[in-house]
Every structure is written in C-alpha cells, then in structure tokens.
Design an enzyme around this catalytic site. Structure first.
Site, short mmCIF file in Angstrom:
data_model
loop_
_atom_site.label_atom_id
_atom_site.label_comp_id
_atom_site.label_asym_id
_atom_site.label_seq_id
_atom_site.Cartn_x
_atom_site.Cartn_y
_atom_site.Cartn_z
N ASP A 190 0.79 -1.18 -0.23
CA ASP A 190 -0.15 0.03 -0.07
C ASP A 190 1.14 1.18 -0.05
OD1 ASP A 190 -2.50 1.35 0.21
OD2 ASP A 190 -2.22 1.95 2.51
N GLU A 195 -1.00 -0.82 -6.19
CA GLU A 195 -2.03 0.10 -6.56
C GLU A 195 -1.56 0.81 -7.86
OE1 GLU A 195 -3.99 2.49 -3.15
OE2 GLU A 195 -2.04 2.08 -2.66
N CYS A 247 -13.51 -10.33 6.39
CA CYS A 247 -15.07 -11.00 6.23
C CYS A 247 -15.58 -9.93 4.71
CB CYS A 247 -16.07 -10.50 7.28
SG CYS A 247 -16.39 -8.79 7.58
N CYS A 300 -17.55 -8.24 11.69
CA CYS A 300 -16.82 -9.21 12.05
C CYS A 300 -16.09 -8.91 13.37
CB CYS A 300 -15.99 -10.12 11.02
SG CYS A 300 -14.60 -9.19 10.71
N ASP A 332 -3.60 0.80 6.90
CA ASP A 332 -2.64 0.37 5.61
C ASP A 332 -2.48 -0.96 5.31
OD1 ASP A 332 -2.38 3.16 5.36
OD2 ASP A 332 -0.60 3.39 6.68
ZN ZN Z 1 -15.07 -7.77 9.00
#
Ligand code: ZN
Length: 391
Positions: free
Chosen positions: A187, A271, A348, A368, A375
C-alpha cells in the site's frame, strides 16, 4: 531460451576545463542542429505539403563548426527529432515537436560505439569518447566482461557536475516463470514508501528526510531572491546540488528495498496510483523537491510539470520492482485504482464507507469485529486482488 537485455550505469565524470568546453559545445551543437532540422521540415512541409528528412550533413558547409563536434551526437539529434514526430503522429495529445531552448530541458548528448571509438578502461577509471579523449570517471561498479558497451550519454547537470551514463547490452537467459507461492501486497504510504501486507512499514531513512527538509528550506530562500542576481545564481547551484543528492539517496534506498522484496516474494501487488489519489492521502507533505515548484535550473516549473513529476517517487519504485522481478520470472501486478482496497474488511469482505475518511488510521469491522490497521488491511486486499487477477 536466451535473449538480450540492456542496463544503464551512471558514472560521475571529471572533465578537464578543455573537455568541459567541448562537452558544452557538443550539447549546444546538438540543440542547434535539432532546431535547424525542425525548421527545414516545417518550411518544406509548408511549401510542398510533403515530408522531408534532413540530416545533420546538410548544414555542415554553412556551419563548419558542426564538424568540430562528435558526429554521432548530431546523428542522435536526428533520431530524436524523428521520434518526436512519430510520437506526434501516433498520439496527437503529445503535441507537435518543439524547438529546444537553451535554458529548458536537460543538457545532454548521446554518442554510439562504432569501431572502437569508445573505450572504458577498467583499471584506470577513465572513459575514451570521440573528440574528447580520455575522460576521468569514478567507477563504482565493476563491469562484467560479457557486457557490451552500446552508447554513452554525457550530461552537464544543473549543479555543475558532469555524468556519463553508459548503456550496456548483455545476453540473458529468459527465466522460467515462477509459480507465485510467496506473495505480498504494497500500500502506498505518502509519509514513507509503502506498508506491506506482512506489516512492514518501509520509511525513508532519517538522513534522507533531513536532506529533504534542508532542500525545502534552500528552495524557499531561493524564491525570495532577486532573479538573475549573483546571489540567486549561487543559490540555484546549491539547490541543484541538494536536489541531485536527495534524488540519489532516494534511488539508492529504493534499490535496496526492491532487492529485498524480490528476494523474498514471487508476486507483488501494488495499486495503480493516480496523482490525485496520492495527494489526498493523509499526512501528505508536499514533496519538497517540488515545493515552490522550482526546478533545479532555478526556473519556476510550469504547473503541469510540477504535478506530473511529483508521483515519480513511487512510480519509479514500482518500475524498478517490475524489472527486477521480471529478471527472475516473477511478476508485479497493478491493481485497478478504483479497487476499494482501504474500505474492504480483509477478514469478512464487509465494505466500510467510514474508512473513506483518511484520518481513520485504525478501525474495527462492524460485521466481524476484527481490528484493522488501515494500511496493512489495504495492502492485504491489494495482495488478494492481485492474486485474483493473476489466476
Ligand atoms: Zn470484517
């Protein structure tokens, strides 16, 4: 399977006064002949509606001083002009070829190897160039015997220093493609270099940041001086020297980091950044090298230019990573810049719009309950998205 690869190695050069004069004369002639050829082409087109392809030889009788400089350098001016035209025809956005100005642009010329006119003397640390003779260079790297010298670009840097960049060609084995087992996502971090999906925070070393601050200070001083005055000129040189130094330090650090990543991973996801998204990142200090928008030659940068160069740091790092990986049959994958890497919970998949606020450095997933470092979570998402693309 084998193929050919190229590598450029830059040396600091120490010309004598006479050699320095000859280098500058050559740079001047290259620019002069470039502009003459462009003028001829434009005039020819305006009268006949047809293209013509003038060569430097066309002007040597009218301007005999062109005979006193390296003719390969002049030939390369012709190639450069042809390239500029080609770019213009292929993509109109590049614009029509422009006349070269004495003040703008880098002061360089390129010469090619032909019948032993260029020689690199390994032990004596000197480089023989046409019309220049033996030029002292500081050789920091031993050149393997099987590297073939192709061309040399001599530059007179804004700081007053000289460099010689030598292009070599060498035979290479095309590496077997590596099946990605060890993977990582990076990142972009504006305050440092990157944060990895394994939690590494790559920060530029302290001496580099100190040097950057110093550069910003000296640039501010420069902007308050009377343009064209003796002090202003002196300050320009100082800024240029610092500028080159920070650029070298940064490149050095990036090489080291890239080498380490290539040694430990088979696939790297990054990215694809746009300038805009980088400016919006939190804690963004404007790059001091662009601050005040002064170029090393003391001229104020045009707005567009300052912008287009300010993403160079990370962009250069990614390019570096890409070719270093490719040499080992590994890959760099660029993830679409619209991929919401920092919003998705890596555990999740819940999309948390609150993380659009760039001040949110840590967050807990409402679905979750996992706690995330902004980052690192983003880097993990980038890694997984890159793996999805590759498969
Ligand atoms: Zn989550």
């Amino acid at each position: 399977m084998s193929g050919k690869d190229h590598i450029a190695v830059r040396f600091r050069a120490y010309p004598t006064e006479e050699q320095a004069r000859q280098v500058n004369r050559t740079i001047g002639c290259v620019r002069f002949v470039y502009n003459l050829m462009l003028e001829t082409r434009i005039a020819h087109y305006q009268t006949t509606w047809e293209s013509c392809y003038p060569t430097p030889a066309l002007y040597k009788d009218t301007y005999p001083f062109l005979r006193e400089v390296d003719s390969f350098a002049l030939c390369n001016a012709q190639l450069a002009l042809e390239k500029a035209y080609k770019r213009f025809f292929e993509d109109r956005k590049t614009g029509f070829p422009k006349y070269k100005s004495k003040r703008r642009g880098r002061k360089t010329y390129t010469t090619n190897l032909s019948h032993g006119n260029i020689e690199l003397d390994d032990k004596a640390r000197r480089l023989k160039l046409p019309k220049l003779g033996w030029l002292a260079v500081r050789q920091h790297k031993r050149i393997p015997d099987d590297w073939k010298l192709k061309s040399v670009t001599v530059e007179h840097c804004p700081s007053g220093r000289y460099t010689a960049t030598i292009l070599f060609e060498y035979e290479t084995q095309i590496p077997e493609k590596v099946r990605p087992v060890k993977t990582v996502g990076l990142d972009y971090a504006s305050h440092g270099l990157y944060v990895s999906s394994d939690g590494e925070h790559a920060e530029y070393p302290g001496y580099y940041r100190k040097m950057q601050d110093k550069l910003a200070r000296e640039q501010r001083k420069l902007s308050h001086m009377v343009k064209g005055s003796a002090n202003w000129r002196k300050q320009c040189k100082r800024v240029a020297r610092l500028y080159e130094k920070t650029a070298n330090q940064r490149r050095d650090y990036q090489h080291k980091k890239a080498n380490r990543i290539v040694a430990s991973y088979d696939m790297v996801g990054v990215e694809a950044l746009s300038m805009k998204s980088m400016m919006k990142k939190p804690g963004t200090k404007p790059d001091p090298e662009r601050q005040g928008h002064y170029l090393p030659n003391g001229r104020k940068a045009r707005k567009g230019l300052a912008k287009s160069t300010s993403d160079n740091g990370y962009g250069m790092f990614c390019t570096m990573l890409e070719y270093k990986l490719a040499r080992q049959g590994k890959r760099l994958i660029r993830v679409d810049r619209w991929f919401p890497s920092s919003q998705l919970c890596h555990d999740c998949g819940y999309r948390n719009p609150q993380t659009k606020d760039l001040d949110v450095r840590e967050w807990t997933c409402p679905q979750c309950g996992v706690m995330h470092d902004r980052d690192v979570n983003a880097a993990r998402n980038i890694r997984d998205e890159a793996m999805r693309i590759i498969e």
